[in-house]
Motif scaffolding. Structure first.
Motif, PDB file in Angstrom:
ATOM      1  N   UNK A 156       0.774  -1.237   0.000  1.00 45.48           N
ATOM      2  CA  UNK A 156       0.000   0.000   0.000  1.00 45.48           C
ATOM      3  C   UNK A 156       0.806   1.288   0.000  1.00 45.48           C
ATOM      4  N   UNK A 157       2.104   1.205  -0.281  1.00 47.10           N
ATOM      5  CA  UNK A 157       2.919   2.421  -0.264  1.00 47.10           C
ATOM      6  C   UNK A 157       2.400   3.429  -1.287  1.00 47.10           C
ATOM      7  N   UNK A 158       2.166   2.960  -2.508  1.00 43.54           N
ATOM      8  CA  UNK A 158       1.696   3.877  -3.545  1.00 43.54           C
ATOM      9  C   UNK A 158       0.285   4.371  -3.253  1.00 43.54           C
ATOM     10  N   UNK A 159      -0.533   3.475  -2.709  1.00 36.76           N
ATOM     11  CA  UNK A 159      -1.907   3.880  -2.398  1.00 36.76           C
ATOM     12  C   UNK A 159      -1.920   5.025  -1.400  1.00 36.76           C
ATOM     13  N   UNK A 160      -1.002   4.965  -0.443  1.00 34.55           N
ATOM     14  CA  UNK A 160      -0.900   6.028   0.556  1.00 34.55           C
ATOM     15  C   UNK A 160      -0.227   7.266  -0.026  1.00 34.55           C
ATOM     16  N   UNK A 161       0.764   7.013  -0.890  1.00 35.84           N
ATOM     17  CA  UNK A 161       1.576   8.113  -1.404  1.00 35.84           C
ATOM     18  C   UNK A 161       0.765   9.118  -2.217  1.00 35.84           C
TER      19      UNK A 161
ATOM     20  N   UNK B 207      -3.960  -3.534 -12.218  1.00 36.52           N
ATOM     21  CA  UNK B 207      -2.973  -2.843 -11.383  1.00 36.52           C
ATOM     22  C   UNK B 207      -3.612  -2.149 -10.187  1.00 36.52           C
ATOM     23  N   UNK B 208      -4.833  -1.665 -10.378  1.00 39.39           N
ATOM     24  CA  UNK B 208      -5.552  -0.991  -9.289  1.00 39.39           C
ATOM     25  C   UNK B 208      -5.822  -1.949  -8.138  1.00 39.39           C
ATOM     26  N   UNK B 209      -6.170  -3.182  -8.513  1.00 42.91           N
ATOM     27  CA  UNK B 209      -6.581  -4.162  -7.499  1.00 42.91           C
ATOM     28  C   UNK B 209      -5.405  -4.792  -6.775  1.00 42.91           C
TER      29      UNK B 209
ATOM     30  N   UNK C  89       1.402   2.354 -12.451  1.00 40.34           N
ATOM     31  CA  UNK C  89       0.469   2.104 -11.343  1.00 40.34           C
ATOM     32  C   UNK C  89       0.316   3.352 -10.478  1.00 40.34           C
ATOM     33  N   UNK C  90       1.423   4.024 -10.220  1.00 37.04           N
ATOM     34  CA  UNK C  90       1.377   5.271  -9.456  1.00 37.04           C
ATOM     35  C   UNK C  90       0.472   6.283 -10.173  1.00 37.04           C
ATOM     36  N   UNK C  91       0.669   6.363 -11.499  1.00 39.15           N
ATOM     37  CA  UNK C  91      -0.120   7.269 -12.337  1.00 39.15           C
ATOM     38  C   UNK C  91      -1.620   6.980 -12.214  1.00 39.15           C
ATOM     39  N   UNK C  92      -2.012   5.719 -12.344  1.00 32.14           N
ATOM     40  CA  UNK C  92      -3.452   5.423 -12.323  1.00 32.14           C
ATOM     41  C   UNK C  92      -4.050   5.549 -10.916  1.00 32.14           C
ATOM     42  N   UNK C  93      -3.239   5.235  -9.889  1.00 35.70           N
ATOM     43  CA  UNK C  93      -3.753   5.406  -8.524  1.00 35.70           C
ATOM     44  C   UNK C  93      -3.956   6.889  -8.214  1.00 35.70           C
ATOM     45  N   UNK C  94      -3.044   7.697  -8.720  1.00 40.39           N
ATOM     46  CA  UNK C  94      -3.181   9.137  -8.528  1.00 40.39           C
ATOM     47  C   UNK C  94      -4.425   9.651  -9.261  1.00 40.39           C
ATOM     48  N   UNK C  95      -4.580   9.226 -10.513  1.00 41.74           N
ATOM     49  CA  UNK C  95      -5.743   9.640 -11.316  1.00 41.74           C
ATOM     50  C   UNK C  95      -7.041   9.196 -10.649  1.00 41.74           C
TER      51      UNK C  95
END
Ligand SMILES: [Zn+2]
Length: 221
Positions: free
Chosen positions: A45-50, A217-219, A190-196
């Motif tokens: 979850x690092x990217x999810x939090x980031x 990638x989201x899941x 993945x960072x890009x789509x989580x941010x979007x």
């Protein structure tokens, strides 16, 4: 199996908080990036939090910093495959045979078909011009963001930057594998789509040929 390829200087800014306190790592080559990416992939979850807006942070500031960060990441990734992406190999800016992205050279004129490297060149120049414009991306502390910054500036840029990921995935993934940069590409994307997703910036239709990959990638944890 360490592979020597292009060296580039690149500090993934979103990873800084997770790296500096423990190791003080300095990124100097892509090998470093790969190690760092592997370390960060290990933490759940690092990217999810980031991507989440830190308390008290101005949302426009947060969006602006990330737009520039993704621009740099995409520039770096595309830079690793430029020798494989020429007007001969890619005479049209496509992603699979179903999607072609056209470039509009002048307001009010119909967009036209250009080669992939030409499209990326125009896109990067167009982004750079906006970053350099103090009225669009204020660099001073007291600078003011334009009205509807998100709709008018952030979304149009991200929608177009996405197309470079799409072209790389659909037409240069084998070369990315040969360079052993698939982890870097996947993590950046993945960072890009989580941010979007976090800020509701792109619609399913914007993901075109990569919609399936995006859901996967989201899941992923
Ligand atoms: Zn290409």
């Amino acid at each position: 199996s360490q592979q020597q390829t292009t060296d580039f200087n690149y500090t993934p800014s979103h990873q800084k908080p997770f790296i500096q306190p423990t190791t003080g790592t300095t990124v100097t080559t892509h090998q470093d990036i790969k190690q760092i990416v592997e370390v960060t992939l290990g933490s759940k979850g690092v990217l999810n939090q980031a991507v989440k807006l830190p308390k008290g942070e101005n949302v426009n500031e947060w969006l602006a910093v990330h737009v520039v960060d993704f621009y740099n990441q995409i520039n770096m990734l595309y830079g690793t495959i430029t020798e494989f992406c020429s007007p001969v190999t890619c005479p049209r800016m496509i992603a699979t045979n179903e999607y072609e992205y056209l470039w509009s050279f002048q307001r009010g004129q119909a967009p036209i078909s250009v080669s992939a490297p030409k499209y990326v060149e125009c896109l990067m120049k167009w982004c750079q011009e906006q970053f350099d414009d103090e009225a669009v991306f204020p660099s001073r502390k007291d600078g003011v963001f334009p009205a509807r910054f998100c709709d008018k500036v952030v979304i149009p840029i991200l929608r177009r930057l996405f197309r470079v990921y799409a072209h790389i995935y659909c037409h240069h993934f084998n070369e990315i594998l040969e360079l052993n940069l698939q982890t870097v590409l996947n993590t950046s994307f993945r960072h890009f789509i989580l941010f979007a997703q976090e800020f509701n910036l792109l619609r399913d239709a914007d993901y075109g040929p990569l919609l399936e990959l995006v859901s996967e990638l989201k899941d992923r944890e």
